[in-house]
Design a protein around this motif. Structure first.
Motif, short mmCIF file in Angstrom:
data_model
loop_
_atom_site.label_atom_id
_atom_site.label_comp_id
_atom_site.label_asym_id
_atom_site.label_seq_id
_atom_site.Cartn_x
_atom_site.Cartn_y
_atom_site.Cartn_z
N ASN A 43 0.99 -1.26 -0.03
CA ASN A 43 0.06 -0.05 -0.09
C ASN A 43 0.86 1.33 0.03
O ASN A 43 0.29 2.49 -0.45
N THR A 44 2.11 1.13 0.20
CA THR A 44 2.78 2.16 0.44
C THR A 44 3.94 2.53 -0.84
O THR A 44 3.83 1.48 -1.75
N ASN A 45 4.44 3.70 -1.37
CA ASN A 45 5.07 3.74 -2.44
C ASN A 45 6.29 4.50 -2.03
O ASN A 45 6.48 5.44 -1.59
N PRO A 46 7.54 3.58 -2.33
CA PRO A 46 7.63 2.22 -2.78
C PRO A 46 7.31 1.26 -1.65
O PRO A 46 7.05 1.75 -0.56
N ALA A 104 27.37 -6.46 1.50
CA ALA A 104 27.34 -5.27 1.98
C ALA A 104 27.32 -4.03 1.09
O ALA A 104 26.63 -3.06 0.96
N ALA A 105 28.18 -4.28 -0.11
CA ALA A 105 28.12 -3.48 -1.22
C ALA A 105 27.08 -3.46 -2.01
O ALA A 105 26.56 -2.43 -2.49
N TRP A 106 26.42 -4.85 -2.06
CA TRP A 106 25.07 -4.70 -2.90
C TRP A 106 23.99 -3.84 -2.09
O TRP A 106 23.09 -3.37 -2.71
N LEU A 107 23.89 -4.03 -0.84
CA LEU A 107 22.89 -3.55 0.06
C LEU A 107 23.17 -2.13 0.11
O LEU A 107 22.15 -1.43 0.00
N ALA A 108 24.40 -1.55 0.23
CA ALA A 108 24.63 -0.06 -0.15
C ALA A 108 23.89 0.64 -1.32
O ALA A 108 23.30 1.57 -1.20
N GLU A 109 24.39 -0.18 -2.51
CA GLU A 109 24.07 0.34 -3.74
C GLU A 109 22.35 0.27 -3.69
O GLU A 109 21.73 1.20 -4.33
N LYS A 110 21.68 -0.81 -3.34
CA LYS A 110 20.28 -0.85 -3.32
C LYS A 110 19.72 0.15 -2.51
O LYS A 110 18.42 0.77 -2.85
N ASP A 111 20.15 0.48 -1.23
CA ASP A 111 19.62 1.41 -0.51
C ASP A 111 19.74 2.80 -1.31
O ASP A 111 18.86 3.61 -1.00
N ASN A 112 20.84 3.10 -1.85
CA ASN A 112 21.02 4.29 -2.63
C ASN A 112 19.81 4.41 -3.85
O ASN A 112 19.23 5.53 -3.91
N LYS A 113 19.47 3.36 -4.47
CA LYS A 113 18.54 3.60 -5.39
C LYS A 113 17.09 3.78 -4.90
O LYS A 113 16.42 4.36 -5.17
N ILE A 114 16.87 3.07 -3.76
CA ILE A 114 15.52 3.27 -2.77
C ILE A 114 15.46 4.83 -2.58
O ILE A 114 14.22 5.20 -2.55
N THR A 115 16.49 5.25 -1.80
CA THR A 115 16.62 6.54 -1.50
C THR A 115 16.18 7.79 -2.48
O THR A 115 15.54 8.56 -2.39
N ASP A 119 13.16 9.94 -2.89
CA ASP A 119 13.48 11.42 -3.20
C ASP A 119 12.85 12.22 -4.34
O ASP A 119 11.98 13.23 -4.49
N GLY A 120 12.88 11.24 -5.81
CA GLY A 120 12.18 11.81 -6.61
C GLY A 120 10.73 11.93 -6.28
O GLY A 120 9.94 12.69 -6.94
N LEU A 121 10.09 10.90 -5.84
CA LEU A 121 8.67 10.95 -5.50
C LEU A 121 8.24 12.16 -4.66
O LEU A 121 7.26 12.91 -4.96
N SER A 122 9.07 12.50 -3.65
CA SER A 122 8.65 13.52 -2.72
C SER A 122 8.93 14.91 -3.63
O SER A 122 8.12 15.80 -3.38
N SER A 123 9.73 14.97 -4.56
CA SER A 123 10.20 16.24 -5.32
C SER A 123 9.17 16.41 -6.32
O SER A 123 8.49 17.58 -6.54
N ASP A 127 6.46 19.36 -6.72
CA ASP A 127 6.31 20.25 -7.99
C ASP A 127 4.87 20.28 -8.15
O ASP A 127 4.26 21.35 -8.50
N VAL A 128 4.09 19.24 -8.10
CA VAL A 128 2.70 19.21 -8.30
C VAL A 128 2.06 20.25 -7.33
O VAL A 128 1.13 20.95 -7.88
N LYS A 129 2.38 20.26 -6.19
CA LYS A 129 1.63 20.98 -5.01
C LYS A 129 2.16 22.27 -5.50
O LYS A 129 1.05 23.37 -5.32
N ALA A 130 3.24 22.66 -5.62
CA ALA A 130 3.59 24.28 -6.00
C ALA A 130 2.75 24.66 -7.40
O ALA A 130 2.32 25.82 -7.46
#
Length: 176
Positions: A43-46, A104-115, A119-123, A127-130
């Motif tokens: 139900n959440t995104n992502p 650990a390297a794979w987890l760090a890369e995956k965490d960066n993608k998710i973050t 961030d893209g969704l919140s921006s 933008d839509v709100k503005a």
């Protein structure tokens, strides 16, 4: 006994929430299970996924077969990668330290993608709100301008009307 790693549905109608469980293949979908491995909330995104990686790897090592959806979730969280790396350790192709470093390297890369996705969704949301606020301000400005024009027209009519009445009275007096 054949063991499956699968999803067990919880939540209410239209708002599913799943537990990722290891269960006997013959048991019902929402029935008895052997161990709860984690949760999945679409139900959440992502989607929010919380998995006990060590427990899931233990079940995979014992021969549990994940369903298609469970396999996608386990792959997304890195469980299948860790299972694969442990197979390499057992065969002697890797040491435990190398496998831990790769994971650990794979987890760090995956965490960066998710973050970055969050961030893209919140921006995008900002933008839509503005844009909505800017459009609303424009509409309000047009309403204020239209109200001022209507008020000015009413004032002009009030000033013209008494002059017209005075002119009519003068015409009547001159004719009489």
């Amino acid at each position: 006994m054949s063991v499956k790693i699968r999803l067990q549905r919880h939540g209410k109608k239209g708002k599913p929430f799943y537990w990722v469980v290891a269960a006997d293949a013959r048991s019902k979908r929402d029935g008895k299970y052997l161990e709860k491995i984690g949760t999945y909330n679409p139900n959440t995104n992502p989607a929010t996924i919380d998995i006990n990686v060590d427990s899931a790897v233990k079940w995979l090592n014992n021969g549990a077969q994940p369903t298609d959806t469970a396999k996608a979730i386990l792959s997304y969280k890195g469980v299948l990668l860790k299972h694969h790396l442990e197979g390499g350790i057992r065969k002697g192709a890797l040491t435990q330290e190398q496998a831990d470093a790769k994971f650990a390297a794979w987890l760090a890369e995956k965490d960066n993608k998710i973050t970055s996705k969050k961030d893209g969704l919140s921006s995008n949301k900002a933008d839509v709100k503005a844009k909505a606020i800017a459009a609303e301000k424009e509409v309000n400005a047009k309403r204020v301008a239209a109200a001022k024009e209507a008020l000015a027209a009413a004032v002009v009519e009030e000033t013209v009307a008494p002059e017209a009445e005075v002119a009519e009275e003068n015409n009547e007096e001159t004719q009489a």
